[in-house]
Motif scaffolding. Structure first.
Motif, PDB file in Angstrom:
ATOM      1  N   PRO A 199       0.723  -1.428   0.031  1.00 42.08           N
ATOM      2  CA  PRO A 199       0.066   0.285   0.088  1.00 42.08           C
ATOM      3  C   PRO A 199       0.598   1.338   0.080  1.00 42.08           C
ATOM      4  N   ALA A 200       0.301   2.466  -0.884  1.00 44.94           N
ATOM      5  CA  ALA A 200       0.914   3.416  -0.445  1.00 44.94           C
ATOM      6  C   ALA A 200       1.038   4.586   0.502  1.00 44.94           C
ATOM      7  N   PRO A 201       2.117   4.959   0.975  1.00 49.13           N
ATOM      8  CA  PRO A 201       1.412   6.424   1.827  1.00 49.13           C
ATOM      9  C   PRO A 201       0.696   7.214   1.948  1.00 49.13           C
ATOM     10  N   VAL A 202      -0.529   7.891   2.770  1.00 49.90           N
ATOM     11  CA  VAL A 202      -1.088   8.206   3.258  1.00 49.90           C
ATOM     12  C   VAL A 202      -0.947   9.383   3.461  1.00 49.90           C
ATOM     13  N   ALA A 203      -1.533  10.792   3.907  1.00 45.15           N
ATOM     14  CA  ALA A 203      -1.287  11.459   5.056  1.00 45.15           C
ATOM     15  C   ALA A 203      -2.529  12.770   3.835  1.00 45.15           C
ATOM     16  N   ALA A 204      -3.238  13.278   5.411  1.00 44.95           N
ATOM     17  CA  ALA A 204      -3.800  14.606   5.290  1.00 44.95           C
ATOM     18  C   ALA A 204      -4.032  15.318   6.695  1.00 44.95           C
ATOM     19  N   GLU A 205      -4.168  16.482   6.992  1.00 46.16           N
ATOM     20  CA  GLU A 205      -4.457  16.750   7.397  1.00 46.16           C
ATOM     21  C   GLU A 205      -3.967  16.748   8.993  1.00 46.16           C
ATOM     22  N   GLY A 206      -2.157  16.933   9.056  1.00 40.58           N
ATOM     23  CA  GLY A 206      -1.344  15.613   9.851  1.00 40.58           C
ATOM     24  C   GLY A 206      -1.283  14.788  10.077  1.00 40.58           C
ATOM     25  N   LEU A 207      -2.050  14.339   9.461  1.00 38.58           N
ATOM     26  CA  LEU A 207      -2.251  12.383  10.115  1.00 38.58           C
ATOM     27  C   LEU A 207      -1.609  11.324   8.556  1.00 38.58           C
ATOM     28  N   ALA A 208      -0.521  10.882   9.037  1.00 39.80           N
ATOM     29  CA  ALA A 208      -0.095   9.874   8.031  1.00 39.80           C
ATOM     30  C   ALA A 208      -0.238   8.724   8.850  1.00 39.80           C
ATOM     31  N   CYS A 209      -0.697   7.684   7.498  1.00 38.89           N
ATOM     32  CA  CYS A 209      -0.788   5.956   7.216  1.00 38.89           C
ATOM     33  C   CYS A 209       0.222   5.518   6.737  1.00 38.89           C
ATOM     34  N   VAL A 210       1.671   4.432   6.853  1.00 40.52           N
ATOM     35  CA  VAL A 210       2.564   4.569   6.174  1.00 40.52           C
ATOM     36  C   VAL A 210       2.990   2.805   6.079  1.00 40.52           C
ATOM     37  N   PRO A 211       3.333   2.068   5.205  1.00 39.81           N
ATOM     38  CA  PRO A 211       3.422   0.775   5.591  1.00 39.81           C
ATOM     39  C   PRO A 211       4.306   0.922   6.623  1.00 39.81           C
ATOM     40  N   ALA A 212       4.982  -0.208   6.942  1.00 39.12           N
ATOM     41  CA  ALA A 212       6.039  -1.038   7.790  1.00 39.12           C
ATOM     42  C   ALA A 212       6.329  -2.561   7.956  1.00 39.12           C
ATOM     43  N   ALA A 213       7.451  -3.014   7.973  1.00 42.03           N
ATOM     44  CA  ALA A 213       7.276  -4.840   8.075  1.00 42.03           C
ATOM     45  C   ALA A 213       6.405  -5.714   8.805  1.00 42.03           C
ATOM     46  N   ARG A 214       6.110  -4.389  10.082  1.00 42.55           N
ATOM     47  CA  ARG A 214       4.648  -4.842  10.761  1.00 42.55           C
ATOM     48  C   ARG A 214       3.092  -4.785  10.856  1.00 42.55           C
ATOM     49  N   GLY A 215       3.283  -3.368   9.768  1.00 37.83           N
ATOM     50  CA  GLY A 215       1.559  -3.640   9.716  1.00 37.83           C
ATOM     51  C   GLY A 215       2.025  -2.456   8.833  1.00 37.83           C
ATOM     52  N   ALA A 216       0.308  -1.455   9.694  1.00 36.25           N
ATOM     53  CA  ALA A 216       0.548   0.191   9.328  1.00 36.25           C
ATOM     54  C   ALA A 216       1.201   1.113  10.739  1.00 36.25           C
ATOM     55  N   TYR A 217       1.811   1.955  10.195  1.00 35.43           N
ATOM     56  CA  TYR A 217       1.678   3.054  11.052  1.00 35.43           C
ATOM     57  C   TYR A 217       1.205   4.155  11.134  1.00 35.43           C
ATOM     58  N   GLY A 218       0.586   4.574  12.601  1.00 28.85           N
ATOM     59  CA  GLY A 218      -0.343   5.494  12.325  1.00 28.85           C
ATOM     60  C   GLY A 218       0.325   6.431  12.573  1.00 28.85           C
ATOM     61  N   LEU A 219       0.602   8.215  12.453  1.00 24.47           N
ATOM     62  CA  LEU A 219       1.185   8.856  13.456  1.00 24.47           C
ATOM     63  C   LEU A 219       0.343  10.852  12.851  1.00 24.47           C
ATOM     64  N   ARG A 220      -0.173  11.036  14.062  1.00 25.75           N
ATOM     65  CA  ARG A 220      -0.734  12.619  14.050  1.00 25.75           C
ATOM     66  C   ARG A 220       0.606  13.533  14.931  1.00 25.75           C
ATOM     67  N   LEU A 221       0.554  14.558  14.082  1.00 28.29           N
ATOM     68  CA  LEU A 221       1.515  15.781  14.568  1.00 28.29           C
ATOM     69  C   LEU A 221       1.107  17.123  14.088  1.00 28.29           C
ATOM     70  N   ASN A 222       0.578  17.596  15.274  1.00 31.71           N
ATOM     71  CA  ASN A 222      -0.136  19.411  15.683  1.00 31.71           C
ATOM     72  C   ASN A 222       1.263  19.763  15.234  1.00 31.71           C
ATOM     73  N   SER A 223       0.993  20.959  14.670  1.00 34.00           N
ATOM     74  CA  SER A 223       2.232  22.612  14.358  1.00 34.00           C
ATOM     75  C   SER A 223       1.394  23.334  14.851  1.00 34.00           C
ATOM     76  N   CYS A 224       2.175  24.622  14.788  1.00 39.64           N
ATOM     77  CA  CYS A 224       1.811  25.837  15.393  1.00 39.64           C
ATOM     78  C   CYS A 224       3.086  26.745  15.706  1.00 39.64           C
ATOM     79  N   GLU A 225       3.044  27.967  14.243  1.00 40.90           N
ATOM     80  CA  GLU A 225       4.223  28.864  13.997  1.00 40.90           C
ATOM     81  C   GLU A 225       5.290  28.063  14.850  1.00 40.90           C
ATOM     82  N   GLY A 226       5.078  26.730  13.544  1.00 45.30           N
ATOM     83  CA  GLY A 226       6.764  26.085  13.488  1.00 45.30           C
ATOM     84  C   GLY A 226       7.053  25.156  14.244  1.00 45.30           C
ATOM     85  N   ARG A 227       6.727  24.094  15.415  1.00 42.39           N
ATOM     86  CA  ARG A 227       6.187  23.861  16.769  1.00 42.39           C
ATOM     87  C   ARG A 227       6.039  22.635  17.066  1.00 42.39           C
ATOM     88  N   VAL A 228       5.826  21.858  16.838  1.00 44.10           N
ATOM     89  CA  VAL A 228       5.091  20.676  16.765  1.00 44.10           C
ATOM     90  C   VAL A 228       4.083  21.007  18.415  1.00 44.10           C
TER      91      VAL A 228
END
Length: 283
Positions: A199-228
């Motif tokens: 599967p291809a990696p997907v991302a939208a509005e600060g949320l990413a889902c990426v295939p990894a060796a063990r399955g799918a890895y989900g990550l959300r990172l919010n930021s404001c003024e250049g800082r997380v």
């Protein structure tokens, strides 16, 4: 918080997992500049660094770099030729010049008969078949995660990703979703990675889902003024170790006189954190 280790114990009510030490990932990243966090996150973990780095880049809207496919192929080959043979007391086969050699001269057998398979991994497949009869250490079919950050028991694994492959379906029909199914799932995922069918990696509005060796890895990172300003992570191991998840189901279907095989069950499920087995306490 992110798990650093898990304790497994067998009690009168069956297996139970207790969380051990946790890594304070949130406190390590909150308030830091966006580019610094994108570089830091993959360095915090020993496994799937490309996947973790790519997810961070996508979640933060940065240019995506990193070869996911190569990382997954490498991880699968090491697990198939080094880690799993060692876990089952077998001599590790030589690392292949071409990873496709592990799939057999004629590829994976559609009928699921891996003891007649022409591959360097045939002895390992036969050992798994001999040690775990049909129905032993099996899990019920779990659904895939409905959302990258969904909590709970889901089938988020290499085997789950390839559950529709003919060999997996044949093995599931004969043995159930047990140890051999997990092993064949790793092979089928290697086959898909070599054919560039992951599967291809997907991302939208600060949320990413990426295939990894063990399955799918989900990550959300919010930021404001250049800082997380916020982080949420969900890994395949989170779903694997959840109450009612695949690992507890498999261990719960392991007969008491076969509990010495628990480390092999753990190796086949492949959590990304150490699972330490607690010794039973004398009364």
């Amino acid at each position: 918080m992110t798990l650093a280790s898990v304790l497994l114990g067998f009690g009168p009510d069956g297996p139970a997992l207790r969380t051990g030490q946790r890594l304070p990932v949130e406190t390590m990243v909150l308030g830091r500049p966006v580019p610094e966090v994108a570089e830091l996150l993959p360095r915090l973990f020993n496994l799937c660094r490309v996947a973790q780095g790519l997810a961070a880049q996508l979640a933060l809207g940065l240019p995506a770099t990193g070869d996911l496919r190569t990382e997954i192929i490498r991880d699968h080959v090491i697990r198939l030729t080094v880690i799993l043979p060692r876990a089952f007391g077998l001599t590790a086969p030589a690392l292949p010049a071409d990873p496709a050699e592990l799939l057999g001269r004629n590829g994976l057998p559609a009928d699921g008969d891996l003891c007649r398979w022409d591959s360097p991994l045939t002895p390992l497949a036969c050992r798994i078949t001999q040690e775990f009869a049909p129905g032993i250490a099996c899990t019920a079919p779990l659904p895939p995660p409905p959302h990258p950050l969904a909590e709970g028991a889901y089938e988020n694994s290499a085997a789950g990703r390839q559950a529709g492959a003919p060999t997996l379906r044949a093995v599931e029909s004969r043995y159930g979703r047990g140890p051999l199914w997990r092993f064949v799932g790793l092979l089928a995922d290697l086959e898909a990675a070599l054919a560039d069918r992951l599967p291809a990696p997907v991302a939208a509005e600060g949320l990413a889902c990426v295939p990894a060796a063990r399955g799918a890895y989900g990550l959300r990172l919010n930021s404001c003024e250049g800082r997380v300003t916020g982080i949420a992570r969900r890994t395949p191991t989170d779903h694997l170790l959840a109450p009612g998840g695949a690992l507890l189901q498999a261990l719960g279907r392991l007969p008491a006189d076969q509990r010495h095989l628990a480390p092999r069950i753990i190796a086949l499920h492949d959590p990304c954190v150490p699972v330490l087995i607690e010794e039973p306490q004398d009364a």
